[in-house]
Design a protein around this motif. Structure first.
Motif, PDB file in Angstrom:
ATOM      1  N   ASN A 133       0.864  -1.148  -0.032  1.00 59.66           N
ATOM      2  CA  ASN A 133      -0.174   0.002  -0.263  1.00 59.66           C
ATOM      3  C   ASN A 133       1.024   1.285   0.030  1.00 59.66           C
ATOM      4  N   LEU A 134       0.257   2.291  -0.792  1.00 57.40           N
ATOM      5  CA  LEU A 134       1.231   3.565  -0.842  1.00 57.40           C
ATOM      6  C   LEU A 134       0.751   4.605   0.526  1.00 57.40           C
ATOM      7  N   GLY A 135       1.671   5.077   1.034  1.00 58.67           N
ATOM      8  CA  GLY A 135       1.657   6.079   2.225  1.00 58.67           C
ATOM      9  C   GLY A 135       1.878   5.419   3.569  1.00 58.67           C
ATOM     10  N   ARG A 136       1.821   6.096   4.450  1.00 59.93           N
ATOM     11  CA  ARG A 136       2.003   5.685   5.923  1.00 59.93           C
ATOM     12  C   ARG A 136       0.705   5.097   6.568  1.00 59.93           C
ATOM     13  N   THR A 137      -0.500   5.230   6.012  1.00 59.92           N
ATOM     14  CA  THR A 137      -1.713   4.547   6.637  1.00 59.92           C
ATOM     15  C   THR A 137      -1.531   3.235   6.445  1.00 59.92           C
ATOM     16  N   GLN A 138      -1.600   2.493   7.686  1.00 56.70           N
ATOM     17  CA  GLN A 138      -1.657   1.124   7.621  1.00 56.70           C
ATOM     18  C   GLN A 138      -3.086   0.767   7.705  1.00 56.70           C
ATOM     19  N   ARG A 139      -3.551  -0.192   6.461  1.00 54.62           N
ATOM     20  CA  ARG A 139      -4.995  -0.496   6.384  1.00 54.62           C
ATOM     21  C   ARG A 139      -5.016  -1.636   6.269  1.00 54.62           C
ATOM     22  N   ASN A 140      -5.801  -2.394   7.418  1.00 55.00           N
ATOM     23  CA  ASN A 140      -6.347  -3.845   7.464  1.00 55.00           C
ATOM     24  C   ASN A 140      -7.896  -3.706   7.814  1.00 55.00           C
ATOM     25  N   PHE A 141      -8.594  -2.812   7.553  1.00 55.56           N
ATOM     26  CA  PHE A 141      -9.951  -2.592   7.924  1.00 55.56           C
ATOM     27  C   PHE A 141     -10.647  -2.349   6.728  1.00 55.56           C
ATOM     28  N   ASN A 142      -9.986  -2.349   5.487  1.00 54.21           N
ATOM     29  CA  ASN A 142     -10.895  -1.822   4.258  1.00 54.21           C
ATOM     30  C   ASN A 142     -11.208  -2.886   3.446  1.00 54.21           C
ATOM     31  N   ILE A 143     -12.393  -3.566   4.160  1.00 48.48           N
ATOM     32  CA  ILE A 143     -13.160  -4.499   3.577  1.00 48.48           C
ATOM     33  C   ILE A 143     -14.609  -4.181   3.189  1.00 48.48           C
ATOM     34  N   PRO A 144     -14.736  -4.288   1.837  1.00 52.38           N
ATOM     35  CA  PRO A 144     -15.959  -3.580   1.392  1.00 52.38           C
ATOM     36  C   PRO A 144     -17.265  -4.189   2.162  1.00 52.38           C
ATOM     37  N   THR A 145     -17.531  -5.204   2.501  1.00 51.01           N
ATOM     38  CA  THR A 145     -18.794  -5.736   3.157  1.00 51.01           C
ATOM     39  C   THR A 145     -18.777  -5.402   4.580  1.00 51.01           C
ATOM     40  N   ILE A 146     -17.838  -4.799   5.401  1.00 55.16           N
ATOM     41  CA  ILE A 146     -17.980  -4.562   6.677  1.00 55.16           C
ATOM     42  C   ILE A 146     -19.140  -3.799   7.327  1.00 55.16           C
ATOM     43  N   PRO A 147     -19.626  -2.508   6.297  1.00 60.40           N
ATOM     44  CA  PRO A 147     -20.934  -1.774   7.006  1.00 60.40           C
ATOM     45  C   PRO A 147     -22.258  -3.002   6.851  1.00 60.40           C
ATOM     46  N   LEU A 148     -22.280  -3.987   6.067  1.00 59.41           N
ATOM     47  CA  LEU A 148     -23.441  -4.857   5.888  1.00 59.41           C
ATOM     48  C   LEU A 148     -23.697  -5.413   7.537  1.00 59.41           C
ATOM     49  N   LEU A 149     -22.482  -5.672   8.312  1.00 59.41           N
ATOM     50  CA  LEU A 149     -22.585  -6.323   9.597  1.00 59.41           C
ATOM     51  C   LEU A 149     -23.185  -5.320  10.624  1.00 59.41           C
ATOM     52  N   PHE A 150     -23.417  -4.253  10.246  1.00 60.80           N
ATOM     53  CA  PHE A 150     -23.690  -3.233  11.353  1.00 60.80           C
ATOM     54  C   PHE A 150     -25.250  -3.265  11.566  1.00 60.80           C
ATOM     55  N   VAL A 151     -26.177  -3.851  10.584  1.00 58.45           N
ATOM     56  CA  VAL A 151     -27.407  -4.108  10.732  1.00 58.45           C
ATOM     57  C   VAL A 151     -27.658  -5.612  11.074  1.00 58.45           C
ATOM     58  N   HIS A 152     -26.616  -6.430  11.109  1.00 62.88           N
ATOM     59  CA  HIS A 152     -26.868  -7.796  11.614  1.00 62.88           C
ATOM     60  C   HIS A 152     -27.449  -7.864  12.777  1.00 62.88           C
ATOM     61  N   PRO A 153     -28.392  -8.747  13.472  1.00 60.39           N
ATOM     62  CA  PRO A 153     -29.133  -8.735  14.616  1.00 60.39           C
ATOM     63  C   PRO A 153     -28.113  -8.809  15.735  1.00 60.39           C
ATOM     64  N   GLU A 154     -27.038  -9.481  15.495  1.00 61.80           N
ATOM     65  CA  GLU A 154     -25.950  -9.411  16.725  1.00 61.80           C
ATOM     66  C   GLU A 154     -25.305  -7.865  17.031  1.00 61.80           C
ATOM     67  N   ASN A 155     -25.216  -7.394  15.882  1.00 64.46           N
ATOM     68  CA  ASN A 155     -24.446  -5.900  16.211  1.00 64.46           C
ATOM     69  C   ASN A 155     -25.351  -4.648  16.163  1.00 64.46           C
ATOM     70  N   ARG A 156     -26.598  -4.854  15.736  1.00 65.63           N
ATOM     71  CA  ARG A 156     -27.652  -3.752  15.285  1.00 65.63           C
ATOM     72  C   ARG A 156     -27.696  -2.668  16.619  1.00 65.63           C
ATOM     73  N   ASP A 157     -27.786  -3.368  17.863  1.00 62.79           N
ATOM     74  CA  ASP A 157     -27.926  -2.408  18.976  1.00 62.79           C
ATOM     75  C   ASP A 157     -27.019  -1.673  19.468  1.00 62.79           C
ATOM     76  N   ARG A 158     -25.826  -1.802  18.600  1.00 64.03           N
ATOM     77  CA  ARG A 158     -24.771  -0.811  18.883  1.00 64.03           C
ATOM     78  C   ARG A 158     -24.689   0.397  18.160  1.00 64.03           C
ATOM     79  N   PHE A 159     -25.939   0.527  17.332  1.00 64.80           N
ATOM     80  CA  PHE A 159     -26.051   1.897  16.440  1.00 64.80           C
ATOM     81  C   PHE A 159     -27.262   2.449  16.476  1.00 64.80           C
ATOM     82  N   GLU A 160     -27.285   3.711  16.229  1.00 62.97           N
ATOM     83  CA  GLU A 160     -28.547   4.264  16.038  1.00 62.97           C
ATOM     84  C   GLU A 160     -28.669   4.808  14.466  1.00 62.97           C
TER      85      GLU A 160
END
Length: 301
Positions: A133-160
């Motif tokens: 990767n270019l630059g000093r930003t260390q990236r291990n979280f750039n997974i395109p499907t991560i936001p889908l998990l925010f509405v998963h029943p196990e995670n949804r209550d963590r969000f408004e």
């Protein structure tokens, strides 16, 4: 510490109940989206694709790039245990048009031939691929499907959540849903200090079946005084029967102070070493195969 260095998605074993939004229709829509994500999780065992990834390094936002890099990788979306649900592994095989290894379907072979150690082997490959990767930003979280998990029943209550109207995406009318993480500890944390990084963004949810066709995802870094923003669009892949990532766009901003103080008449200021990285990844040639694992996975710190 480099920007977002050592970020890890934290697999939470305890959930913190919190009420979602109160707008009429929101809860029903989130139920539908959650059911879609559960079905999405169960709809494949593992999916392999090719990723074409362009990165541009800028000194100032909006300026011409000072450096660019082209990466070609095999990527694998694999199921894992816990709230993370699935992960994306990258195995870079070409950098700026030059081969850096033989292309031999290495990710698929690992999962098919060594299922007991597949997660650890792929974790090593993920770390190796990140060094390109270019630059000093260390990236291990750039997974395109991560936001889908925010509405998963196990995670949804963590969000408004909040409804923000309607918009057509990929020819389908979607409800626009803003989300904001509100529970501690957050899913993404900043190492080594362990700062909570509260994610926020927007989901575009098809009203009829709860399919999520576009996502926006952002958080701020305290240590680097920076910002991460990621947008993903999806397309229908008939052979697999799922909406899968088509394109991921990323912006990384860092304005961390240098260890350098300039004294001017009547003023004192700290020089800032700004860095901006713009990226675009495209995905093609999706295919699926079966794997089994009972392990839980954390991104490398």
């Amino acid at each position: 510490m480099t920007m977002i260095e050592g970020l890890a998605l934290v697999v939470l074993l305890t959930l913190f109940p919190r009420s979602g939004g109160t707008e009429e229709g929101l809860e029903a829509l989130l139920d539908k989206a959650g059911a879609y994500v559960v079905g999405y999780e169960e709809g494949f065992s593992a999916i392999v694709a090719e990723e074409e990834y362009m990165q541009y390094l800028l000194r100032d936002q909006g300026s011409m790039p000072t450096h660019s890099r082209s990466l070609r990788s095999d990527v694998l979306f694999a199921p894992v245990g816990g709230p993370l649900k699935w992960i994306l592994f990258r195995d870079v095989y070409k950098v700026d048009g030059k081969a850096v290894r033989d292309r031999d379907a290495r990710l698929e072979k690992i999962w098919q031939e060594s299922p007991g150690s597949a997660l650890e082997q792929c974790r090593v490959l993920l770390q190796e691929s990140a060094r390109y990767n270019l630059g000093r930003t260390q990236r291990n979280f750039n997974i395109p499907t991560i936001p889908l998990l925010f509405v998963h029943p196990e995670n949804r209550d963590r969000f408004e959540f909040e409804l923000k109207g309607r918009k057509k995406v990929a020819g389908k009318m979607c409800r626009v849903v803003d989300y904001r993480e509100v529970s501690r500890p957050t899913l993404i944390r900043e190492r080594p200090a362990g700062h909570d990084l509260f994610t926020r963004g927007r989901l575009f949810v098809h009203e009829e079946d709860g399919a999520i066709l576009k996502t926006e995802f952002a958080f701020d870094s305290r240590a680097e005084e920076g910002r991460v923003r990621i947008w993903v669009t999806y397309r229908w892949v008939e052979d697999i029967g799922l909406w899968l990532p088509e394109e991921m766009n990323e912006n990384y901003e860092s304005t961390r102070p240098r260890n350098e103080v300039h004294i001017a008449p009547g003023s004192e200021y700290v020089s800032r070493d700004s860095e901006f990285i713009n990226c675009k990844a495209r995905y093609k040639n999706y295919r699926s195969f079966k794997v089994q694992t009972d392990e839980r996975f954390r991104l490398p710190e």
